[in-house]
Design a protein around this motif. Structure first.
Motif, mmCIF file in Angstrom:
data_model
loop_
_atom_site.group_PDB
_atom_site.id
_atom_site.type_symbol
_atom_site.label_atom_id
_atom_site.label_comp_id
_atom_site.label_asym_id
_atom_site.label_seq_id
_atom_site.Cartn_x
_atom_site.Cartn_y
_atom_site.Cartn_z
ATOM 1 N N HIS A 228 11.136 81.768 88.029
ATOM 2 C CA HIS A 228 11.927 81.559 86.816
ATOM 3 C C HIS A 228 11.574 82.576 85.734
ATOM 4 C CE1 HIS A 228 13.105 77.775 88.670
ATOM 5 N NE2 HIS A 228 13.881 77.486 87.627
ATOM 6 N N ALA A 229 10.277 82.894 85.603
ATOM 7 C CA ALA A 229 9.850 83.834 84.571
ATOM 8 C C ALA A 229 10.157 85.279 84.946
ATOM 9 C CB ALA A 229 8.361 83.672 84.301
ATOM 10 N N ILE B 144 14.817 85.839 84.079
ATOM 11 C CA ILE B 144 15.259 85.145 82.870
ATOM 12 C C ILE B 144 16.676 85.589 82.513
ATOM 13 C CG2 ILE B 144 14.804 84.803 80.413
ATOM 14 C CD1 ILE B 144 11.843 85.250 80.999
ATOM 15 N N HIS C 203 8.198 86.740 79.928
ATOM 16 C CA HIS C 203 8.660 87.169 81.250
ATOM 17 C C HIS C 203 7.495 87.509 82.177
ATOM 18 C CE1 HIS C 203 7.885 91.544 81.581
ATOM 19 N NE2 HIS C 203 7.870 91.515 80.263
ATOM 20 N N LEU D 194 12.840 77.694 80.309
ATOM 21 C CA LEU D 194 13.322 78.612 81.341
ATOM 22 C C LEU D 194 14.062 77.882 82.465
ATOM 23 C CD1 LEU D 194 10.180 80.927 81.669
ATOM 24 C CD2 LEU D 194 12.188 81.238 80.216
ATOM 25 N N LYS E 286 16.622 76.449 84.954
ATOM 26 C CA LYS E 286 17.915 76.956 85.429
ATOM 27 C C LYS E 286 18.776 75.786 85.902
ATOM 28 C CE LYS E 286 16.149 81.470 86.883
ATOM 29 N NZ LYS E 286 16.954 82.272 85.948
ATOM 30 N N ARG F 1 7.780 78.106 79.223
ATOM 31 C CA ARG F 1 6.686 78.989 78.824
ATOM 32 C C ARG F 1 6.222 78.495 77.460
ATOM 33 N NH1 ARG F 1 3.037 83.362 80.176
ATOM 34 N NH2 ARG F 1 4.656 84.511 81.267
#
Length: 423
Positions: free
Chosen positions: A83-84, A87, A147, A363, A365, A374
């Motif tokens: 996920h990071a 982004i 990120h 983050l 989705k 985060r």
């Protein structure tokens, strides 16, 4: 509600979490889960999750008191890093000076930084919007701290803020993920402050393992000692008061056929038994990660250092030789019923030391609906053992106190000698 409490506190049991996320693994590039527990004699479950096309590390590790817990741990770590790395949220490419004209921006002097690149308020860089936990107000933070796409070239103006996965977390609920992220930040901060203490102060925090009555912890310790591996644990809880432990394990005897190495782990949680369980299982995970050779960023130089006989002897003399001094029962702990209570405690403890503005970037989705966040906690220290890390205000303050203490001791000793000479 916390409906699972074996070695960790979660909203649902590990298998339920695993059943929910397994269908999404191919879409996130997770090709396989590997059980590497049997590569070591200890037997504490350790799993790896592989993502060959990762934009950072391609192998994630997970541990737990059960195989299902370890499998979920590795899987969720791979999920959150994916996920990071990918982004799809709006970002601003502008300077701090221009951004502050229109938006609230985090105090960058309170963020983990590096001494390899200067910061300019007029230089354009990427920023991303987060939410202040205390107020839910929008606030912008440097994209570098959010990120995990570490492919080259990095985004413009990268290099000042510390790039890491610190504070990145997933969970069954967003609150669970935020708690996990905050605990990791508090753990890293405690580790940095601990690294600055003199040896005698560290020795005073060594935990007497015989004072631990929790059966799950006793089982973990028994597994380690039965494999003829030494174990030591220290209470490294910082001024925040959230239980944090550091654990180191190492073979009792050297073997020319299989040279191993000291391995360490750390854990933080409102419940001291959960924090200690995390520290012990992470030490076992670190050891198995090195044995399996699966970690992307573990260099040959690291292996050479850890397997050096002189280095190992120093560890035995300085780490394992000093006797334990601390009764585990004397350490404060919180056993809350809900995760919300844990979160409130973490925030309140930060406020007590003047750190009242943690920030969350969501983050998650929609296509997976797996909560991933985060967390950024301005003022807390970052990862201290990374080359180029610049100590923050908390570490600098501790260093000043240590220096003042040394000066007083030196002055006192000099005065004592002078008095003796006069007499």
């Amino acid at each position: 509600m916390k409906n699972y409490r074996l070695g960790t506190h979660r909203a649902v049991p590990p298998q339920e979490t695993l059943d929910r996320v397994l269908p999404h693994l191919p879409a996130m590039g997770i090709t396989r889960l590997a059980n590497i527990t049997g590569l070591d004699e200890i037997g504490i479950p350790v799993m790896t999750a592989c993502r060959p096309n990762s934009k950072s590390i391609s192998v994630s590790q997970g541990k737990g008191v059960s195989l299902a817990a370890a499998k979920v741990s590795a899987t969720m770590e791979a999920i959150e890093i994916f996920h990071a790395e990918n982004i799809h949220l709006p970002v601003q490419f502008t300077s701090l000076t221009e951004l502050k004209k229109l938006h609230d921006v985090v105090d960058i002097t309170q963020l983990p930084s590096m001494d390899v690149s200067p910061f300019s308020a007029h230089e354009r860089r990427l920023w991303i919007e987060g939410r202040a936990l205390a107020t839910n107000n929008a606030i912008y933070v440097p994209y570098d701290l959010v990120h995990c796409d570490f492919t080259i070239p990095l985004p413009p103006a990268s290099g000042y803020f510390q790039l890491s996965t610190n504070g990145l977390a997933s969970g069954n609920t967003q609150e669970e993920a935020i708690c996990h992220g905050l605990c990791e930040l508090i753990e890293r901060d405690a580790m940095t402050l601990w690294s600055l203490l003199p040896v005698l102060q560290k020795n005073a925090k060594k935990v007497d393992l015989s004072s631990i009555s929790d059966t799950s912890i006793q089982t973990l310790i028994a597994q380690i000692t039965k494999a003829k591996v030494m174990i030591s644990v220290w209470n490294i809880t910082s001024d925040l008061g959230i239980p944090t432990f550091f654990c180191t394990i190492m073979n009792e005897q050297d073997s020319p056929h299989r040279p191993l190495y000291p391995s360490s782990g750390c854990g933080t949680h409102p419940s001291k038994t959960v924090a200690l369980s995390r520290a012990i299982t992470e030490a076992a995970q670190t050891r198995l990660t090195l044995i399996s050779g699966s970690r992307d960023d573990a260099s040959i130089e690291l292996y050479k250092q850890l397997q050096d006989s002189n280095y190992q002897q120093v560890i035995k003399d300085t780490v394992f030789a000093p006797p334990p001094n601390l009764d585990f029962n004397s350490i404060k702990s919180w056993e809350h019923v809900t995760i919300d209570e844990d979160l409130s405690l973490l925030l309140n403890q930060l406020v007590k030391v003047g750190l009242d503005n943690p920030i969350v970037v969501d983050l998650t989705k929609a296509e997976f609906n797996i909560p991933v966040v985060r967390v950024i906690a301005p003022g807390l220290e970052g990862i201290h053992d990374v080359p180029g890390y610049a100590f923050g205000q908390r570490a600098q303050c501790l260093q000043q106190k240590q220096n003042c203490k040394k000066e007083r001791q030196t002055t006192s000793l000099a005065e004592h000698k002078q008095e003796g000479t006069t007499l």
